[in-house]
Motif scaffolding. Sequence first.
Motif, mmCIF file in Angstrom:
data_model
loop_
_atom_site.group_PDB
_atom_site.id
_atom_site.type_symbol
_atom_site.label_atom_id
_atom_site.label_comp_id
_atom_site.label_asym_id
_atom_site.label_seq_id
_atom_site.Cartn_x
_atom_site.Cartn_y
_atom_site.Cartn_z
ATOM 1 N N ALA A 91 32.542 38.327 14.896
ATOM 2 C CA ALA A 91 32.310 36.969 14.384
ATOM 3 C C ALA A 91 31.150 36.314 15.128
ATOM 4 O O ALA A 91 30.265 35.715 14.514
ATOM 5 C CB ALA A 91 33.574 36.130 14.543
ATOM 6 N N ALA A 92 31.128 36.452 16.456
ATOM 7 C CA ALA A 92 30.049 35.834 17.243
ATOM 8 C C ALA A 92 28.711 36.440 16.859
ATOM 9 O O ALA A 92 27.687 35.745 16.806
ATOM 10 C CB ALA A 92 30.320 36.014 18.732
ATOM 11 N N VAL A 148 30.668 26.971 9.506
ATOM 12 C CA VAL A 148 30.643 27.503 8.137
ATOM 13 C C VAL A 148 31.284 28.890 8.097
ATOM 14 O O VAL A 148 32.049 29.208 7.185
ATOM 15 C CB VAL A 148 29.196 27.531 7.564
ATOM 16 C CG1 VAL A 148 29.139 28.315 6.258
ATOM 17 C CG2 VAL A 148 28.690 26.114 7.343
ATOM 18 N N TYR A 149 31.019 29.705 9.112
ATOM 19 C CA TYR A 149 31.635 31.039 9.152
ATOM 20 C C TYR A 149 33.164 30.910 9.182
ATOM 21 O O TYR A 149 33.873 31.554 8.407
ATOM 22 C CB TYR A 149 31.151 31.829 10.369
ATOM 23 C CG TYR A 149 31.860 33.150 10.514
ATOM 24 C CD1 TYR A 149 31.512 34.235 9.724
ATOM 25 C CD2 TYR A 149 32.922 33.298 11.416
ATOM 26 C CE1 TYR A 149 32.194 35.440 9.824
ATOM 27 C CE2 TYR A 149 33.606 34.498 11.520
ATOM 28 C CZ TYR A 149 33.246 35.565 10.728
ATOM 29 O OH TYR A 149 33.928 36.753 10.825
ATOM 30 N N GLU A 154 38.529 31.039 5.566
ATOM 31 C CA GLU A 154 39.787 30.389 5.160
ATOM 32 C C GLU A 154 40.036 30.446 3.656
ATOM 33 O O GLU A 154 40.992 29.863 3.162
ATOM 34 C CB GLU A 154 39.789 28.922 5.618
ATOM 35 C CG GLU A 154 39.810 28.753 7.128
ATOM 36 C CD GLU A 154 41.146 29.163 7.751
ATOM 37 O OE1 GLU A 154 42.194 28.789 7.233
ATOM 38 O OE2 GLU A 154 41.109 29.899 8.771
ATOM 39 N N GLY A 155 39.126 31.083 2.903
ATOM 40 C CA GLY A 155 39.327 31.237 1.465
ATOM 41 C C GLY A 155 39.053 30.004 0.616
ATOM 42 O O GLY A 155 39.773 29.741 -0.354
ATOM 43 N N ASP A 175 23.502 33.984 4.627
ATOM 44 C CA ASP A 175 24.143 34.726 5.716
ATOM 45 C C ASP A 175 25.669 34.735 5.593
ATOM 46 O O ASP A 175 26.326 35.656 6.069
ATOM 47 C CB ASP A 175 23.776 34.107 7.078
ATOM 48 C CG ASP A 175 22.321 34.343 7.437
ATOM 49 O OD1 ASP A 175 21.659 35.125 6.732
ATOM 50 O OD2 ASP A 175 21.854 33.730 8.419
ATOM 51 N N MET A 176 26.230 33.683 4.993
ATOM 52 C CA MET A 176 27.690 33.570 4.924
ATOM 53 C C MET A 176 28.233 33.951 3.545
ATOM 54 O O MET A 176 29.438 33.863 3.301
ATOM 55 C CB MET A 176 28.130 32.137 5.269
ATOM 56 C CG MET A 176 27.714 31.700 6.663
ATOM 57 S SD MET A 176 28.403 32.780 7.958
ATOM 58 C CE MET A 176 27.370 32.333 9.366
ATOM 59 N N SER A 177 27.364 34.382 2.651
ATOM 60 C CA SER A 177 27.791 34.615 1.267
ATOM 61 C C SER A 177 28.718 35.826 1.134
ATOM 62 O O SER A 177 29.394 35.979 0.120
ATOM 63 C CB SER A 177 26.585 34.742 0.342
ATOM 64 O OG SER A 177 25.807 35.821 0.791
ATOM 65 N N ALA A 178 28.762 36.682 2.157
ATOM 66 C CA ALA A 178 29.694 37.819 2.096
ATOM 67 C C ALA A 178 31.136 37.352 2.253
ATOM 68 O O ALA A 178 32.067 38.086 1.908
ATOM 69 C CB ALA A 178 29.357 38.815 3.198
ATOM 70 N N PHE A 179 31.345 36.141 2.746
ATOM 71 C CA PHE A 179 32.696 35.685 3.087
ATOM 72 C C PHE A 179 33.222 34.605 2.145
ATOM 73 O O PHE A 179 34.418 34.362 2.082
ATOM 74 C CB PHE A 179 32.720 35.159 4.525
ATOM 75 C CG PHE A 179 32.067 36.117 5.483
ATOM 76 C CD1 PHE A 179 32.695 37.308 5.813
ATOM 77 C CD2 PHE A 179 30.811 35.854 5.999
ATOM 78 C CE1 PHE A 179 32.083 38.214 6.658
ATOM 79 C CE2 PHE A 179 30.191 36.761 6.849
ATOM 80 C CZ PHE A 179 30.824 37.951 7.181
ATOM 81 N N ALA A 180 32.314 33.907 1.451
ATOM 82 C CA ALA A 180 32.746 32.848 0.524
ATOM 83 C C ALA A 180 31.587 32.537 -0.414
ATOM 84 O O ALA A 180 30.457 32.972 -0.187
ATOM 85 C CB ALA A 180 33.147 31.591 1.307
#
Length: 291
Positions: A91-92, A148-149, A154-155, A175-180
């Motif tokens: 995560a870091a 944001v990460y 958290e869905g 950068d965060m689009s893989a997660f939400a």
Amino acid sequence: MNNRNSAGAIDSHTILYGVFGDPVHHSKSPVMMNAAFREFGINAAYAAFHVKPDRLRDAVCGIRALGFRGVNVTIPHKVEVMNYLDEVDEAASIIGAVNTIVNENGRLTGYNTDGIGYVRSLKTETGCDLRGKRIVVIGAGGAARGVVYALAREGPASIRIANRTRDKAAELAKDMSAFADCSGINMEELSAISDADLLLNTTSVGMHPHKDQVPAANIRYRPGMIVSDLIYNPLETRWLQLAGQAGAIVHRGLGMFIYQGAYAFEYWTGRPAPVEVMREAVMRSLQIPAE
Ligand code: ATR
């Protein structure tokens, strides 16, 4: 019991901790973390170290050489410090910043507890469930990246990011689009948003001494919407005051600071952090009566 010391005195078994920053003497981390150690009678001491950027590498070597159990890292070292660690947690590394180092027998691992600290504070203090929620974030700097990460994990239904420099919002969203479902928007678009469940300021706009400034005007606040600010000096920003007056649920920034420290305490000691003791210690040192 070498690691217990209810009297709080430093002796030859004391386990050392600290925070590295530049500047650092305003930091409330020593007050907060020492209160937590005292609460459990842990024989430990936590101090603030003013480390200039050109001495950061030496300072990290010092963690190993002196056998510190853990260190927090603050501005401006959160990115650079990653180069000197043995391992950086996933995560870091996605966030691109470390604020907590754990020393396991000379092997240093870096973590980021800022974002998860924010989310824990938000959930504990407002009782909200972020699954399926529409989130709007103002700002795309270092603080925004961690938050944001953690929010993305958290869905939520969506995260829209508005920033003065539009390209940085788009980059963070990518950068965060893989997660939400993340997207960058213009600051001007904020005033047209009427469906946000959580609206969050991660910029420094409204921080002491510029207490009258707000990060965005003409927001459509509505009852039940959560409005949140990472700033904790002042404890309640002008922006939060306006949101509260308009019927929104207000979430202040101090909790993020407390809970990022709580996670660090838990990584170092393996025990649940005494969060209320930590909060009281910080409030006392800010000379604010505990609520
Ligand atoms: P931090 O680690 O606190 O996030 P940072 O990485 O320097 O600090 O990011 C600061 C954030 O606040 C950025 O989103 C910045 O916007 P820009 O990317 O356009 O610089 C935002 N910010 C700072 N001052 C601002 C101001 N006066 N108006 C609008 N946004 C501001």
